[in-house]
Design a protein around this motif. Structure first.
Motif, PDB file in Angstrom:
ATOM      1  N   LEU A 237       0.830  -1.198   0.000  1.00 41.37           N
ATOM      2  CA  LEU A 237       0.000   0.000   0.000  1.00 41.37           C
ATOM      3  C   LEU A 237       0.868   1.252   0.000  1.00 41.37           C
ATOM      4  CD1 LEU A 237      -2.811  -0.889   2.563  1.00 41.37           C
ATOM      5  CD2 LEU A 237      -2.940  -0.943   0.066  1.00 41.37           C
ATOM      6  N   SER A 238       0.483   2.227  -0.803  1.00 36.91           N
ATOM      7  CA  SER A 238       1.209   3.500  -0.799  1.00 36.91           C
ATOM      8  C   SER A 238       0.984   4.207   0.535  1.00 36.91           C
ATOM      9  CB  SER A 238       0.715   4.384  -1.946  1.00 36.91           C
ATOM     10  OG  SER A 238      -0.611   4.837  -1.672  1.00 36.91           O
ATOM     11  N   PRO A 239       1.899   5.086   0.914  1.00 32.96           N
ATOM     12  CA  PRO A 239       1.675   5.860   2.148  1.00 32.96           C
ATOM     13  C   PRO A 239       0.328   6.581   2.147  1.00 32.96           C
ATOM     14  CG  PRO A 239       3.930   6.157   1.389  1.00 32.96           C
ATOM     15  CD  PRO A 239       3.223   5.385   0.313  1.00 32.96           C
ATOM     16  N   TRP A 240      -0.065   7.100   1.001  1.00 33.20           N
ATOM     17  CA  TRP A 240      -1.335   7.827   0.917  1.00 33.20           C
ATOM     18  C   TRP A 240      -2.511   6.895   1.201  1.00 33.20           C
ATOM     19  CZ3 TRP A 240      -1.572  12.892   0.908  1.00 33.20           C
ATOM     20  CH2 TRP A 240      -2.792  13.525   0.609  1.00 33.20           C
ATOM     21  N   GLU A 241      -2.451   5.678   0.640  1.00 31.73           N
ATOM     22  CA  GLU A 241      -3.533   4.716   0.853  1.00 31.73           C
ATOM     23  C   GLU A 241      -3.573   4.259   2.310  1.00 31.73           C
ATOM     24  OE1 GLU A 241      -6.859   2.494  -0.409  1.00 31.73           O
ATOM     25  OE2 GLU A 241      -5.753   4.198  -1.266  1.00 31.73           O
ATOM     26  N   GLN A 242      -2.416   4.152   2.926  1.00 31.23           N
ATOM     27  CA  GLN A 242      -2.383   3.785   4.346  1.00 31.23           C
ATOM     28  C   GLN A 242      -3.015   4.880   5.203  1.00 31.23           C
ATOM     29  OE1 GLN A 242       1.382   1.970   5.818  1.00 31.23           O
ATOM     30  NE2 GLN A 242       2.055   2.187   3.682  1.00 31.23           N
ATOM     31  N   LEU A 243      -2.726   6.132   4.876  1.00 32.85           N
ATOM     32  CA  LEU A 243      -3.359   7.224   5.615  1.00 32.85           C
ATOM     33  C   LEU A 243      -4.877   7.162   5.465  1.00 32.85           C
ATOM     34  CD1 LEU A 243      -1.038  10.268   4.760  1.00 32.85           C
ATOM     35  CD2 LEU A 243      -1.230   9.097   6.953  1.00 32.85           C
ATOM     36  N   ARG A 244      -5.339   6.756   4.290  1.00 26.79           N
ATOM     37  CA  ARG A 244      -6.774   6.738   4.013  1.00 26.79           C
ATOM     38  C   ARG A 244      -7.476   5.559   4.668  1.00 26.79           C
ATOM     39  NH1 ARG A 244     -10.618   5.017   0.504  1.00 26.79           N
ATOM     40  NH2 ARG A 244      -9.226   3.500  -0.467  1.00 26.79           N
ATOM     41  N   THR A 245      -6.776   4.401   4.767  1.00 31.27           N
ATOM     42  CA  THR A 245      -7.487   3.179   5.162  1.00 31.27           C
ATOM     43  C   THR A 245      -7.030   2.564   6.477  1.00 31.27           C
ATOM     44  OG1 THR A 245      -5.952   1.799   3.880  1.00 31.27           O
ATOM     45  CG2 THR A 245      -7.945   2.595   2.752  1.00 31.27           C
ATOM     46  N   THR A 246      -5.791   2.773   6.904  1.00 34.59           N
ATOM     47  CA  THR A 246      -5.294   2.043   8.078  1.00 34.59           C
ATOM     48  C   THR A 246      -4.883   2.944   9.233  1.00 34.59           C
ATOM     49  OG1 THR A 246      -3.000   1.980   7.282  1.00 34.59           O
ATOM     50  CG2 THR A 246      -4.468   0.195   6.579  1.00 34.59           C
ATOM     51  N   LEU A 247      -4.932   4.234   9.070  1.00 35.70           N
ATOM     52  CA  LEU A 247      -4.581   5.153  10.152  1.00 35.70           C
ATOM     53  C   LEU A 247      -5.512   4.931  11.348  1.00 35.70           C
ATOM     54  CD1 LEU A 247      -2.824   7.652  10.981  1.00 35.70           C
ATOM     55  CD2 LEU A 247      -4.692   9.069  10.087  1.00 35.70           C
ATOM     56  N   GLN A 248      -4.937   4.804  12.542  1.00 34.56           N
ATOM     57  CA  GLN A 248      -5.717   4.478  13.734  1.00 34.56           C
ATOM     58  C   GLN A 248      -6.277   5.707  14.454  1.00 34.56           C
ATOM     59  OE1 GLN A 248      -6.202   1.084  14.988  1.00 34.56           O
ATOM     60  NE2 GLN A 248      -5.710   0.882  12.816  1.00 34.56           N
ATOM     61  N   ARG A 249      -5.754   6.876  14.145  1.00 39.34           N
ATOM     62  CA  ARG A 249      -6.180   8.101  14.836  1.00 39.34           C
ATOM     63  C   ARG A 249      -6.905   9.025  13.867  1.00 39.34           C
ATOM     64  NH1 ARG A 249      -0.502  10.082  17.099  1.00 39.34           N
ATOM     65  NH2 ARG A 249       0.147   9.056  15.176  1.00 39.34           N
ATOM     66  N   PRO A 250      -7.668   9.977  14.390  1.00 41.74           N
ATOM     67  CA  PRO A 250      -8.314  10.948  13.501  1.00 41.74           C
ATOM     68  C   PRO A 250      -7.267  11.803  12.797  1.00 41.74           C
ATOM     69  CG  PRO A 250      -8.545  11.623  15.788  1.00 41.74           C
ATOM     70  CD  PRO A 250      -8.006  10.223  15.812  1.00 41.74           C
TER      71      PRO A 250
END
Length: 768
Positions: free
Chosen positions: A162-175
């Motif tokens: 996953l690209s960093p951008w996609e991780q921010l969109r889908t897997t980030l645990q915080r708001p």
């Protein structure tokens, strides 16, 4: 070692207002779900509008610190702005953030990235350039070995597939929150990318509101009964007057125009620089004035027949006029320079001994040096836009304090403009400054920073000799208020600790363990509301600051201590609701009881008329005015008719009272519109007294009645409105009548209706 700073009152008020708006937004969304545009949840949008030098970074740092929990993507187009922001967040603004806040600059390490994505608690601020995440910039950089970060391509050491951008969109645990500094540079396409991350909110720092889908968001929110007021509160405008009065900015911009060759301007620039250096040295000031030489082209133009580049030509001119080579820095991409020329490739390489800086558009943003006093524009300017792009670099005031010599409080622009175009250049600059102006009572605006030009050498109009020293008025200031009962209530509240249930946001206990990654937006916002905690004492003080800064000053800081005030409450909790109601009661009592007392500071006890400074050359003569003539531009059409009627009475002496500057102002116990000071339009001395006359429009009458009908002996305040106003002070009938209102024991009198203005004025002065 970095030193911490204390926010100015206006900065703290702006930060408090934005924080309150975010908390209210989150709480409403927790109870009712977020508004949507189609299937897209609409994020919170806070817009901070402030002049360069107003302290946007500490304001936004305070707001971000209040979040306590989340990832903040802090972004700007300029790498210089990003570098400076990261240094400040790690240095002088660090105390504005929670103790465990993590600040990252551009590309995090593998472990830092894992923590950024996986941590469920704490605050992380990632400061990065727009180019690191903008798809267009990323695509261009993707094939280059020096691409520091392509957010839209998978990174093996950052999660693999996953690209960093996609991780921010889908897997980030915080708001996620976005701070977009200098956001007037953004494009709708860039904002759409950020919206795709589904952030809770945006904090935009710019002079203009965001466009594109943000305009559609705003249309939806305006129709939402619950969120419309919150969205209005989220638009925070820092008044430039507050920034100038805090002495963070120079108070004058001088535009020197020469319709001549470049060498004439350069000679004047060097001469002025030497004068400023001499003045600073004579007063033993720790100030090192600098001059910027702004060029359009780094290399010779074949079309113009240039053999030597303009940066090199300016360098040679400075050397020929006695400027040492080590004092000159060339910050351009010029290919050929003399051997002893000092070239710098970044703003960070500029040193204090670089007093003359040859530069180009790279200084448009990101360079923060209050010692920049002079801006020389090398090419002939046909538009104010080119000038306005770098004007902010010379606005900040050294040492955040004005000097006795006004030349050291003035930024000077040297421009070359055809005489026929100079007026439009100046008007454009005035419009640029008015973006950050103080709203006046008539719906217009008045720049807090004075603009003077060599092309408008209009002499001031002196007070008539026979009146000098004979017309005076007392100066006032806000004094104490009767807050004994309210302070006692605060004391009792501080000692009664709150039950846990009253400190929690509604529903917080049932959602504490629910992941933010769930599909239930209401649940997501409930968790956010539960995480937004603030000490009760701090919350109460900030609510009072928002209502009235002067009221907050009257209350000792120790008042906000005690067992209950050391507890932390969630946004929307019963505790915060009770404290907000208490703050409102304190402010209302302050506004109702604050004294307007004479100013007893030596030399500031009285005011008297000063010279009228005309802004335009078309003058009007008056027989009974304090000044023999006034510029026609000093009046709008209705005010001009009022002045002619007043003058025709042949009774007493009157004057047009300017707003701020040399005008007479009365401090207000509460803000009316955006103003904390009342400047009556006219002062009229007649029959042994002085009347402060303010002809007003119906659209602002309610505010004026509420805040400006002050019961003071001198001057006597009178509001006038064309037409017939009913006793309810609301119903207004258009007619040729004139209604007047006067204070009666702190309340407006019953409206007095007269057939015309002449009759009304005679009645005011007791002439009939």
């Amino acid at each position: 070692m970095s030193t911490t700073i204390r926010l100015f009152d206006f900065q703290e008020q702006a930060a408090s207002q934005l924080s309150e708006a975010i908390e209210e937004w989150v709480q409403i969304c927790a109870e009712h779900g977020p508004p949507t545009l189609g299937r897209t949840p609409i994020p919170f949008v806070g817009h901070l509008k402030a002049v360069t030098g107003a302290g946007k970074t500490p304001i936004l740092s305070t707001v971000v610190g209040d979040l306590k929990h989340g990832l903040v993507l802090w972004t700007s187009k300029s790498s210089a702005v990003v570098d400076q922001t990261a240094r400040n967040l790690l240095g002088k603004y660090r105390h504005l953030l929670p103790r465990d806040t993590v600040v990252l600059r551009e590309r995090p390490s593998k472990s830092e990235w894992e923590q950024l994505i996986e941590n469920k608690h704490g605050l992380t601020i990632w400061v990065t350039t727009v180019g690191s995440w903008n798809e267009a910039d990323a695509a261009e950089a993707g094939g280059r070995a020096d691409a520091r970060l392509n957010m839209h391509r998978p990174q093996q050491d950052w999660g693999g597939d996953l690209s960093p951008w996609e991780q921010l969109r889908t897997t980030l645990q915080r708001p996620l929150y976005v701070v977009y500094d200098e956001s007037h540079n953004q494009t709708p396409a860039q904002l759409d990318q950020l919206i795709g991350l589904n952030p809770v909110g945006f904090l935009m720092a710019s002079a203009t509101p965001p466009e594109g889908r943000f305009e559609q968001f705003a249309d939806v929110v305006r129709k939402d009964e619950l969120l419309a007021d919150v969205a209005e509160k989220a638009n925070v405008r820092v008044q430039t007057r507050d920034v100038v009065e805090a002495q963070l900015l120079k108070h004058t911009i001088s535009v020197e125009n020469f319709d001549s060759d470049a060498d004439t301007l350069l000679a004047e620039t060097v001469a002025l620089h030497r004068q400023l250096v001499s003045k600073a040295e004579a007063e033993q000031l720790d100030v090192n004035p600098k001059a910027l030489y702004v060029v359009e082209r780094s290399n010779p133009s074949a079309a113009k027949g240039e053999v030597v580049s303009r940066p090199e030509a300016i360098w040679q001119f400075l050397r020929a006029h006695g400027v040492p080579a080590e004092e000159i820095a060339v910050y351009t991409q010029t290919k050929v320079l003399p051997d002893d020329a000092v070239r710098v490739s970044s703003l960070a390489q500029l040193q204090p001994h670089h007093r003359h800086i040859i530069c180009n558009r790279a200084l448009q943003e990101g360079w923060d040096d209050p010692e920049a006093y002079i801006e020389y524009f090398d090419d002939e300017s046909n538009s104010f836009v080119r000038i306005s792009q770098v004007i902010g670099r010379a606005l900040r005031q050294p040492g955040a304090g004005h000097f006795e010599d006004d030349d050291l409080n003035t930024a000077t622009l040297f421009v070359r403009v055809a005489n026929t175009q100079f007026e439009s250049i100046v008007e454009g600059l005035k419009r640029e400054l008015s973006l950050y102006a103080v709203d006046d009572e008539n719906g217009g605006s008045s720049p807090a920073i004075r603009l003077r030009t060599r092309k408008e050498p209009l002499d001031p109009i002196a007070v008539k000799p026979a009146l000098v020293g004979k017309l005076t008025l007392p100066e006032y200031q806000l004094g104490d208020a009767s807050l004994d009962d309210e302070l006692a209530e605060i004391g009792m509240t501080s000692r009664r600790t709150y039950a846990d249930v009253d400190l929690e946001a509604p529903g917080a206990r049932t959602t504490r363990l629910i992941s933010l990654r769930g599909n239930d937006d209401v649940t997501r916002y409930k968790e956010l509301a539960a995480s937004m905690r603030r000490p009760n004492g701090e919350y109460l003080r900030r609510r009072i600051v928002i209502g009235s800064r002067h009221c907050a000053h009257l209350i000792e800081p120790t008042t906000f201590t005690g067992p209950a005030f050391e507890q932390w409450a969630c946004a929307g909790s019963n505790a915060q609701r009770q404290l907000a109601a208490l703050a409102d009661r304190v402010v209302r009592q302050f506004e109702a009881t604050v004294d307007l007392v004479p100013n007893e500071i030596l030399g500031e006890e009285t005011w008297q008329p000063r010279a009228h400074v005309p802004s335009k050359s078309n003058m009007e003569s008056f027989g009974n005015a304090v000044h023999p003539t006034y510029s026609r531009a000093a009046f709008n059409d209705e005010e001009f008719e009022f002045a002619k009627t007043l003058d025709a009475l042949n009774e007493g002496t009157w004057m047009r009272n300017p707003v701020r500057g040399e005008g007479y102002g009365i401090p207000l116990p509460m803000k009316v519109g955006g103003s904390s000071t009342f400047y009556p339009d006219f002062l009229w001395w007649v029959a042994g007294t002085c009347f402060a006359l303010d002809p007003t429009g119906k659209h602002i009458l309610d505010e004026k009645v509420r805040g400006k009908l002050l019961s003071i002996d001198l001057p006597k305040i009178v509001l006038l409105i064309k037409g017939r106003l009913a006793p309810d002070l609301v119903t207004h009938e258009k007619s040729d009548n004139v209604t007047i209102l006067r204070p009666r024991a702190g309340r407006p009198s019953a409206p007095e209706v007269y057939p015309d203005l002449t009759t009304a004025l005679k009645r005011i002065a007791g002439l009939t």
